[in-house]
Design a protein around this motif. Structure first.
Motif, PDB file in Angstrom:
ATOM      1  N   LYS A 150      28.020  22.635  30.483  1.00 14.34           N
ATOM      2  CA  LYS A 150      26.340  23.021  30.312  1.00 14.34           C
ATOM      3  C   LYS A 150      26.111  23.030  29.375  1.00 14.34           C
ATOM      4  O   LYS A 150      26.347  24.396  28.376  1.00 14.34           O
ATOM      5  CB  LYS A 150      26.350  24.347  31.342  1.00 14.34           C
ATOM      6  CG  LYS A 150      24.674  24.944  31.519  1.00 14.34           C
ATOM      7  CD  LYS A 150      24.456  26.036  33.003  1.00 14.34           C
ATOM      8  CE  LYS A 150      23.234  26.489  32.652  1.00 14.34           C
ATOM      9  NZ  LYS A 150      23.081  26.882  34.073  1.00 14.34           N
ATOM     10  N   LYS A 152      23.064  25.362  26.848  1.00 11.51           N
ATOM     11  CA  LYS A 152      21.711  26.557  26.776  1.00 11.51           C
ATOM     12  C   LYS A 152      20.772  25.326  25.367  1.00 11.51           C
ATOM     13  O   LYS A 152      21.424  25.915  23.979  1.00 11.51           O
ATOM     14  CB  LYS A 152      21.939  27.623  26.746  1.00 11.51           C
ATOM     15  CG  LYS A 152      20.678  28.383  26.154  1.00 11.51           C
ATOM     16  CD  LYS A 152      21.424  30.458  26.101  1.00 11.51           C
ATOM     17  CE  LYS A 152      19.865  31.229  25.633  1.00 11.51           C
ATOM     18  NZ  LYS A 152      20.401  32.071  25.944  1.00 11.51           N
ATOM     19  N   THR A 198      29.365  26.768  39.083  1.00 14.81           N
ATOM     20  CA  THR A 198      28.869  26.237  39.463  1.00 14.81           C
ATOM     21  C   THR A 198      28.369  26.684  40.744  1.00 14.81           C
ATOM     22  O   THR A 198      27.940  26.692  41.464  1.00 14.81           O
ATOM     23  CB  THR A 198      29.041  24.769  39.705  1.00 14.81           C
ATOM     24  OG1 THR A 198      29.911  25.076  40.646  1.00 14.81           O
ATOM     25  CG2 THR A 198      29.493  23.642  38.771  1.00 14.81           C
TER      26      THR A 198
END
Length: 204
Positions: A150, A152, A198
């Motif tokens: 992930k 950002k 998650t």
């Protein structure tokens, strides 16, 4: 005198017996029973009977004509007592139902020989598998990875210009990791990093 076998114990014993390999390894049957009880309770069922009635696909032996499952389900108590393998299956079921030793080491899933024969198309292989101990790799298959991360992205103004900056928040490269292996069965749980990042449910 033979003790009468209750329906819940018989059902779980038959499932563990049916799912296990014909090597008749007690630890394999015991670990399978551990997983079935853990899964049923995690999903909110109070009995194995209720679990299989609503989610029969979790253990296909209940409905796919498995001969070992049928053998134990229809056997007389005396026949079970006189069969070392079926007696071990009952012992395995009682251990799991009574909160005894966890032979699966916290597993929620298992695989048999199909993980080797169907390796290229196997669901777990596609998601990433890792063996925490070489002895768990009873089929001599390769570990697999699938990197998920992930990022950002933020935009900030620097000297009057807008710049985009990227920061990695987390990553994992496999979902399933082995916990044990006996007979013809490998046992798995989900990677703690995958669950933490998650917010997945460890039993799904």
């Amino acid at each position: 005198m033979t003790e009468k076998l209750d329906s819940e114990t018989r059902l779980l014993a038959a499932m563990a017996y049916g799912e296990s390999s014909t090597a008749d390894v007690f630890e394999e049957m015991a670990a399978l029973a551990n997983v079935m009880v853990r899964q049923s309770r995690a999903r909110g069922y109070s009995t194995i009977a209720a679990f299989t009635a609503k989610e029969a696909s979790f253990s296909y032996v209940v409905a796919d004509g498995n001969k070992r499952y049928a053998k134990l389900m229809t056997a007389k108590d005396e026949e079970i007592e006189n069969s070392p393998s079926m007696s071990d299956a009952v012992k395995a079921a009682k251990n799991a139902l009574n909160g005894g030793e966890d032979y699966s080491n916290g597993a929620y899933f298992w695989d048999g020989a199909d993980i080797r024969s169907n390796y290229k198309n196997h669901f777990k292989v596609a998601k990433g598998i890792r063996f925490t101990d070489p002895s768990h790799n009873i089929y001599g298959i390769k570990e697999s990875t699938k990197l998920v991360k992930k990022i950002k992205t933020t935009k900030i103004k620097v000297n009057g210009k807008i710049e985009t900056r990227k920061e990695e928040l987390w990553r994992y490269d496999h979902i399933y990791q082995s916990t044990a292996a006996y007979g013809g069965t490998i046992f798995w749980k989900q990677n703690p990093d995958y669950i933490r990042y998650t917010h997945a449910k460890e039993y799904l």
